[in-house]
Write a protein that holds these residues in place. Structure first.
Motif, PDB file in Angstrom:
ATOM      1  N   MET A  84       0.943   9.767   7.778  1.00 42.73           N
ATOM      2  CA  MET A  84      -0.059   8.731   7.837  1.00 42.73           C
ATOM      3  C   MET A  84      -0.366   8.452   9.307  1.00 42.73           C
ATOM      4  SD  MET A  84       0.188   4.870   6.260  1.00 42.73           S
ATOM      5  CE  MET A  84      -0.482   5.266   4.670  1.00 42.73           C
ATOM      6  N   GLU A  85      -1.636   8.308   9.601  1.00 43.97           N
ATOM      7  CA  GLU A  85      -2.058   7.985  10.960  1.00 43.97           C
ATOM      8  C   GLU A  85      -1.923   6.478  11.193  1.00 43.97           C
ATOM      9  OE1 GLU A  85      -2.923  10.220  13.284  1.00 43.97           O
ATOM     10  OE2 GLU A  85      -2.520  11.793  11.819  1.00 43.97           O
ATOM     11  N   GLU A  86      -1.762   6.084  12.442  1.00 46.83           N
ATOM     12  CA  GLU A  86      -1.561   4.679  12.774  1.00 46.83           C
ATOM     13  C   GLU A  86      -2.709   3.802  12.267  1.00 46.83           C
ATOM     14  OE1 GLU A  86      -0.509   1.834  16.599  1.00 46.83           O
ATOM     15  OE2 GLU A  86      -0.902   3.960  16.918  1.00 46.83           O
ATOM     16  N   ASP A  87      -3.937   4.288  12.373  1.00 42.65           N
ATOM     17  CA  ASP A  87      -5.064   3.469  11.945  1.00 42.65           C
ATOM     18  C   ASP A  87      -5.151   3.318  10.421  1.00 42.65           C
ATOM     19  OD1 ASP A  87      -5.901   6.074  11.432  1.00 42.65           O
ATOM     20  OD2 ASP A  87      -7.906   5.790  12.248  1.00 42.65           O
ATOM     21  N   LEU A 136      -2.408   2.373   8.663  1.00 44.03           N
ATOM     22  CA  LEU A 136      -1.339   1.455   8.281  1.00 44.03           C
ATOM     23  C   LEU A 136      -1.874   0.213   7.578  1.00 44.03           C
ATOM     24  CD1 LEU A 136       0.992   1.647  11.406  1.00 44.03           C
ATOM     25  CD2 LEU A 136       1.259   2.807   9.209  1.00 44.03           C
ATOM     26  N   ILE A 137      -3.090  -0.198   7.878  1.00 43.11           N
ATOM     27  CA  ILE A 137      -3.685  -1.363   7.234  1.00 43.11           C
ATOM     28  C   ILE A 137      -3.743  -1.180   5.716  1.00 43.11           C
ATOM     29  CG2 ILE A 137      -6.066  -0.569   7.477  1.00 43.11           C
ATOM     30  CD1 ILE A 137      -4.821  -4.207   7.828  1.00 43.11           C
ATOM     31  N   ASN A 138      -3.796   0.057   5.266  1.00 39.60           N
ATOM     32  CA  ASN A 138      -3.829   0.327   3.829  1.00 39.60           C
ATOM     33  C   ASN A 138      -2.527  -0.079   3.120  1.00 39.60           C
ATOM     34  OD1 ASN A 138      -6.420   1.416   4.047  1.00 39.60           O
ATOM     35  ND2 ASN A 138      -5.615   3.448   4.482  1.00 39.60           N
ATOM     36  N   LEU A 139      -1.479  -0.337   3.887  1.00 37.29           N
ATOM     37  CA  LEU A 139      -0.187  -0.741   3.319  1.00 37.29           C
ATOM     38  C   LEU A 139      -0.058  -2.255   3.171  1.00 37.29           C
ATOM     39  CD1 LEU A 139       2.130   1.673   5.329  1.00 37.29           C
ATOM     40  CD2 LEU A 139       1.239   1.971   3.006  1.00 37.29           C
ATOM     41  N   HIS A 140      -1.076  -2.984   3.614  1.00 38.86           N
ATOM     42  CA  HIS A 140      -1.012  -4.447   3.637  1.00 38.86           C
ATOM     43  C   HIS A 140      -0.725  -5.048   2.263  1.00 38.86           C
ATOM     44  CE1 HIS A 140      -1.881  -8.580   4.645  1.00 38.86           C
ATOM     45  NE2 HIS A 140      -2.746  -8.614   3.643  1.00 38.86           N
ATOM     46  N   PHE A 141      -1.450  -4.613   1.227  1.00 36.87           N
ATOM     47  CA  PHE A 141      -1.321  -5.243  -0.087  1.00 36.87           C
ATOM     48  C   PHE A 141      -0.179  -4.689  -0.932  1.00 36.87           C
ATOM     49  CE2 PHE A 141      -5.780  -6.330   0.864  1.00 36.87           C
ATOM     50  CZ  PHE A 141      -5.649  -7.699   0.769  1.00 36.87           C
ATOM     51  N   CYS A 142       0.539  -3.715  -0.434  1.00 31.96           N
ATOM     52  CA  CYS A 142       1.696  -3.209  -1.189  1.00 31.96           C
ATOM     53  C   CYS A 142       2.963  -3.446  -0.373  1.00 31.96           C
ATOM     54  CB  CYS A 142       1.503  -1.749  -1.576  1.00 31.96           C
ATOM     55  SG  CYS A 142       1.105  -0.668  -0.203  1.00 31.96           S
ATOM     56  N   LEU A 143       3.202  -2.625   0.616  1.00 35.53           N
ATOM     57  CA  LEU A 143       4.410  -2.755   1.439  1.00 35.53           C
ATOM     58  C   LEU A 143       4.416  -4.071   2.219  1.00 35.53           C
ATOM     59  CD1 LEU A 143       7.044  -1.547   2.469  1.00 35.53           C
ATOM     60  CD2 LEU A 143       5.707  -0.296   4.193  1.00 35.53           C
ATOM     61  N   GLY A 144       3.271  -4.460   2.740  1.00 31.12           N
ATOM     62  CA  GLY A 144       3.197  -5.707   3.511  1.00 31.12           C
ATOM     63  C   GLY A 144       3.577  -6.922   2.686  1.00 31.12           C
ATOM     64  N   VAL A 145       3.055  -7.011   1.484  1.00 37.50           N
ATOM     65  CA  VAL A 145       3.382  -8.132   0.593  1.00 37.50           C
ATOM     66  C   VAL A 145       4.855  -8.075   0.200  1.00 37.50           C
ATOM     67  CG1 VAL A 145       2.939  -9.142  -1.678  1.00 37.50           C
ATOM     68  CG2 VAL A 145       1.026  -8.423  -0.243  1.00 37.50           C
ATOM     69  N   ALA A 146       5.365  -6.884  -0.050  1.00 36.57           N
ATOM     70  CA  ALA A 146       6.774  -6.735  -0.413  1.00 36.57           C
ATOM     71  C   ALA A 146       7.686  -7.204   0.728  1.00 36.57           C
ATOM     72  CB  ALA A 146       7.079  -5.284  -0.774  1.00 36.57           C
ATOM     73  N   ILE A 147       7.337  -6.852   1.958  1.00 43.51           N
ATOM     74  CA  ILE A 147       8.118  -7.299   3.125  1.00 43.51           C
ATOM     75  C   ILE A 147       8.047  -8.810   3.250  1.00 43.51           C
ATOM     76  CG2 ILE A 147       8.180  -7.295   5.656  1.00 43.51           C
ATOM     77  CD1 ILE A 147       7.335  -4.309   5.487  1.00 43.51           C
ATOM     78  N   ARG A 148       6.834  -9.369   3.160  1.00 39.04           N
ATOM     79  CA  ARG A 148       6.659 -10.820   3.281  1.00 39.04           C
ATOM     80  C   ARG A 148       7.506 -11.551   2.250  1.00 39.04           C
ATOM     81  NH1 ARG A 148       1.198 -12.594   1.446  1.00 39.04           N
ATOM     82  NH2 ARG A 148       2.336 -12.670  -0.503  1.00 39.04           N
ATOM     83  N   ASN A 149       7.482 -11.084   1.016  1.00 43.18           N
ATOM     84  CA  ASN A 149       8.228 -11.763  -0.047  1.00 43.18           C
ATOM     85  C   ASN A 149       9.729 -11.536   0.058  1.00 43.18           C
ATOM     86  OD1 ASN A 149       5.816 -12.738  -1.040  1.00 43.18           O
ATOM     87  ND2 ASN A 149       5.623 -11.139  -2.579  1.00 43.18           N
ATOM     88  N   ALA A 150      10.139 -10.305   0.353  1.00 48.26           N
ATOM     89  CA  ALA A 150      11.570  -9.987   0.419  1.00 48.26           C
ATOM     90  C   ALA A 150      12.283 -10.723   1.550  1.00 48.26           C
ATOM     91  CB  ALA A 150      11.766  -8.478   0.573  1.00 48.26           C
ATOM     92  N   PHE A 151      11.583 -10.913   2.669  1.00 49.77           N
ATOM     93  CA  PHE A 151      12.207 -11.549   3.829  1.00 49.77           C
ATOM     94  C   PHE A 151      11.785 -13.001   4.001  1.00 49.77           C
ATOM     95  CE2 PHE A 151      12.578  -7.035   4.736  1.00 49.77           C
ATOM     96  CZ  PHE A 151      13.914  -6.949   5.077  1.00 49.77           C
ATOM     97  N   GLY A 152      11.036 -13.528   3.036  1.00 45.16           N
ATOM     98  CA  GLY A 152      10.665 -14.940   3.076  1.00 45.16           C
ATOM     99  C   GLY A 152       9.778 -15.322   4.246  1.00 45.16           C
TER     100      GLY A 152
END
Length: 60
Positions: free
Chosen positions: A1-4, A6-22
């Motif tokens: 995956m190219e750096e630009d 990464l925004i595509n991960l916001h609604f999956c991995l990003g939400v998971a990180i936000r929720n898992a780490f409070g």
């Protein structure tokens, strides 16, 4: 995956990180470590980018 892409991960991995780490909690120590006034979505973006950089360097 190219750096630009990464925004595509916001609604999956990003939400998971936000929720898992409070990150959405006002007393989150991890969120506080990023500095005053950072939004949880920005913090999880920084975490994803740091992980991506480590993977690009072959780190585990």
């Amino acid at each position: 995956m190219e750096e630009d892409e990464l925004i595509n991960l916001h609604f999956c991995l990003g939400v998971a990180i936000r929720n898992a780490f409070g990150l959405h909690k006002s007393d989150s120590e991890l969120l506080a470590a990023f500095g005053v006034g950072i939004h949880p979505d920005d913090a999880n973006g920084l975490i994803i980018k740091a992980l991506w950089k480590r993977l690009q360097n072959g780190e585990e």
